[in-house]
Design a protein around this motif. Sequence first.
Motif, PDB file in Angstrom:
ATOM      1  N   SER A  70       0.853  -1.190   0.000  1.00 45.06           N
ATOM      2  CA  SER A  70       0.000   0.000   0.000  1.00 45.06           C
ATOM      3  C   SER A  70       0.888   1.238   0.000  1.00 45.06           C
ATOM      4  N   ARG A  71       0.269   2.363  -0.297  1.00 44.99           N
ATOM      5  CA  ARG A  71       1.019   3.607  -0.314  1.00 44.99           C
ATOM      6  C   ARG A  71       0.170   4.718   0.264  1.00 44.99           C
ATOM      7  N   ASP A  72       0.794   5.656   0.917  1.00 43.13           N
ATOM      8  CA  ASP A  72       0.144   6.854   1.429  1.00 43.13           C
ATOM      9  C   ASP A  72       0.856   8.028   0.779  1.00 43.13           C
ATOM     10  N   ASN A  73       0.273   8.528  -0.295  1.00 42.16           N
ATOM     11  CA  ASN A  73       0.930   9.604  -1.037  1.00 42.16           C
ATOM     12  C   ASN A  73       1.073  10.868  -0.192  1.00 42.16           C
ATOM     13  N   ALA A  74       0.128  11.108   0.700  1.00 44.15           N
ATOM     14  CA  ALA A  74       0.200  12.300   1.547  1.00 44.15           C
ATOM     15  C   ALA A  74       1.395  12.238   2.495  1.00 44.15           C
ATOM     16  N   LYS A  75       1.722  11.026   2.940  1.00 44.58           N
ATOM     17  CA  LYS A  75       2.864  10.849   3.847  1.00 44.58           C
ATOM     18  C   LYS A  75       4.134  10.468   3.081  1.00 44.58           C
ATOM     19  N   ASN A  76       4.001  10.334   1.754  1.00 42.24           N
ATOM     20  CA  ASN A  76       5.156   9.937   0.933  1.00 42.24           C
ATOM     21  C   ASN A  76       5.777   8.640   1.446  1.00 42.24           C
ATOM     22  N   THR A  77       4.926   7.682   1.779  1.00 43.56           N
ATOM     23  CA  THR A  77       5.388   6.437   2.385  1.00 43.56           C
ATOM     24  C   THR A  77       4.748   5.239   1.713  1.00 43.56           C
ATOM     25  N   LEU A  78       5.560   4.208   1.538  1.00 41.05           N
ATOM     26  CA  LEU A  78       5.144   2.935   0.978  1.00 41.05           C
ATOM     27  C   LEU A  78       5.181   1.894   2.091  1.00 41.05           C
ATOM     28  N   TYR A  79       4.256   0.937   2.048  1.00 37.04           N
ATOM     29  CA  TYR A  79       4.183  -0.090   3.085  1.00 37.04           C
ATOM     30  C   TYR A  79       4.146  -1.482   2.466  1.00 37.04           C
ATOM     31  N   LEU A  80       4.571  -2.450   3.260  1.00 40.82           N
ATOM     32  CA  LEU A  80       4.379  -3.854   2.909  1.00 40.82           C
ATOM     33  C   LEU A  80       3.966  -4.594   4.175  1.00 40.82           C
ATOM     34  N   GLN A  81       2.705  -4.978   4.234  1.00 40.15           N
ATOM     35  CA  GLN A  81       2.202  -5.783   5.344  1.00 40.15           C
ATOM     36  C   GLN A  81       2.434  -7.246   5.003  1.00 40.15           C
ATOM     37  N   MET A  82       3.152  -7.942   5.863  1.00 38.56           N
ATOM     38  CA  MET A  82       3.506  -9.335   5.615  1.00 38.56           C
ATOM     39  C   MET A  82       2.898 -10.193   6.708  1.00 38.56           C
ATOM     40  N   ASN A  83       2.002 -11.082   6.325  1.00 35.50           N
ATOM     41  CA  ASN A  83       1.333 -11.985   7.263  1.00 35.50           C
ATOM     42  C   ASN A  83       1.691 -13.428   6.953  1.00 35.50           C
ATOM     43  N   ASN A  84       1.470 -14.289   7.939  1.00 34.72           N
ATOM     44  CA  ASN A  84       1.737 -15.720   7.770  1.00 34.72           C
ATOM     45  C   ASN A  84       3.129 -15.962   7.176  1.00 34.72           C
ATOM     46  N   LEU A  85       4.105 -15.352   7.807  1.00 37.67           N
ATOM     47  CA  LEU A  85       5.472 -15.423   7.283  1.00 37.67           C
ATOM     48  C   LEU A  85       6.024 -16.834   7.359  1.00 37.67           C
ATOM     49  N   LYS A  86       6.831 -17.166   6.360  1.00 41.23           N
ATOM     50  CA  LYS A  86       7.450 -18.486   6.258  1.00 41.23           C
ATOM     51  C   LYS A  86       8.971 -18.314   6.273  1.00 41.23           C
ATOM     52  N   SER A  87       9.680 -19.398   6.536  1.00 42.63           N
ATOM     53  CA  SER A  87      11.137 -19.325   6.592  1.00 42.63           C
ATOM     54  C   SER A  87      11.722 -18.865   5.261  1.00 42.63           C
ATOM     55  N   GLU A  88      11.057 -19.224   4.171  1.00 43.14           N
ATOM     56  CA  GLU A  88      11.566 -18.825   2.847  1.00 43.14           C
ATOM     57  C   GLU A  88      11.367 -17.346   2.553  1.00 43.14           C
ATOM     58  N   ASP A  89      10.668 -16.632   3.427  1.00 42.74           N
ATOM     59  CA  ASP A  89      10.548 -15.178   3.280  1.00 42.74           C
ATOM     60  C   ASP A  89      11.767 -14.449   3.850  1.00 42.74           C
ATOM     61  N   THR A  90      12.649 -15.179   4.516  1.00 39.78           N
ATOM     62  CA  THR A  90      13.855 -14.562   5.060  1.00 39.78           C
ATOM     63  C   THR A  90      14.680 -13.938   3.948  1.00 39.78           C
ATOM     64  N   ALA A  91      14.956 -12.652   4.081  1.00 38.43           N
ATOM     65  CA  ALA A  91      15.662 -11.915   3.022  1.00 38.43           C
ATOM     66  C   ALA A  91      15.897 -10.485   3.470  1.00 38.43           C
ATOM     67  N   VAL A  92      16.705  -9.794   2.702  1.00 43.26           N
ATOM     68  CA  VAL A  92      16.770  -8.339   2.815  1.00 43.26           C
ATOM     69  C   VAL A  92      15.720  -7.777   1.867  1.00 43.26           C
ATOM     70  N   TYR A  93      14.870  -6.916   2.389  1.00 45.51           N
ATOM     71  CA  TYR A  93      13.774  -6.343   1.602  1.00 45.51           C
ATOM     72  C   TYR A  93      14.128  -4.913   1.214  1.00 45.51           C
ATOM     73  N   TYR A  94      13.908  -4.612  -0.063  1.00 45.88           N
ATOM     74  CA  TYR A  94      14.219  -3.302  -0.616  1.00 45.88           C
ATOM     75  C   TYR A  94      12.965  -2.669  -1.204  1.00 45.88           C
ATOM     76  N   CYS A  95      12.814  -1.380  -0.996  1.00 46.46           N
ATOM     77  CA  CYS A  95      11.801  -0.650  -1.751  1.00 46.46           C
ATOM     78  C   CYS A  95      12.500   0.069  -2.904  1.00 46.46           C
ATOM     79  N   ALA A  96      11.743   0.298  -3.950  1.00 45.10           N
ATOM     80  CA  ALA A  96      12.316   0.894  -5.151  1.00 45.10           C
ATOM     81  C   ALA A  96      11.252   1.679  -5.897  1.00 45.10           C
ATOM     82  N   ALA A  97      11.710   2.636  -6.692  1.00 41.71           N
ATOM     83  CA  ALA A  97      10.799   3.490  -7.459  1.00 41.71           C
ATOM     84  C   ALA A  97      11.187   3.467  -8.927  1.00 41.71           C
TER      85      ALA A  97
END
Length: 121
Positions: A70-97
């Motif tokens: 999701s994104r909040d343009n007014a706050k100039n912020t991007l989000y990633l809600q991650m639920n039911n995480l698994k071991s294979e989700d282990t990583a460095v997460y990057y945002c990009a434009a």
Amino acid sequence: QVQLVESGGGSVQTGGSLRLSCAVSGRTLSSYNVGWFRQGPGKEREFVARIDWSGHTTYADSVQGRFTISRDNAKNTLYLQMNNLKSEDTAVYYCAASTPWTANKNEYNYWGQGTQVTVSS
């Protein structure tokens, strides 16, 4: 010049949740399509999710139904809600434009420094 700074990473148990944030400065977030990528140990950086200026989203099959971008343009912020995480989700997460609407990491012009997510049982 656009700067992106991720936060919200950490360690969580399998099945847990985390919310990543990406603060954007230098330009308004609404000027870009934005996305999340991740790079696990010994792996190439891969697409996770993306969102355009209007809120249209796409996801990698591996996270569909568990992650929400999701994104909040007014706050100039991007989000990633991650639920039911698994071991294979282990990583460095990057945002990009990017200017084009794409899941190709090579077409993203601006990147954050990354935030570590570790999922353990």
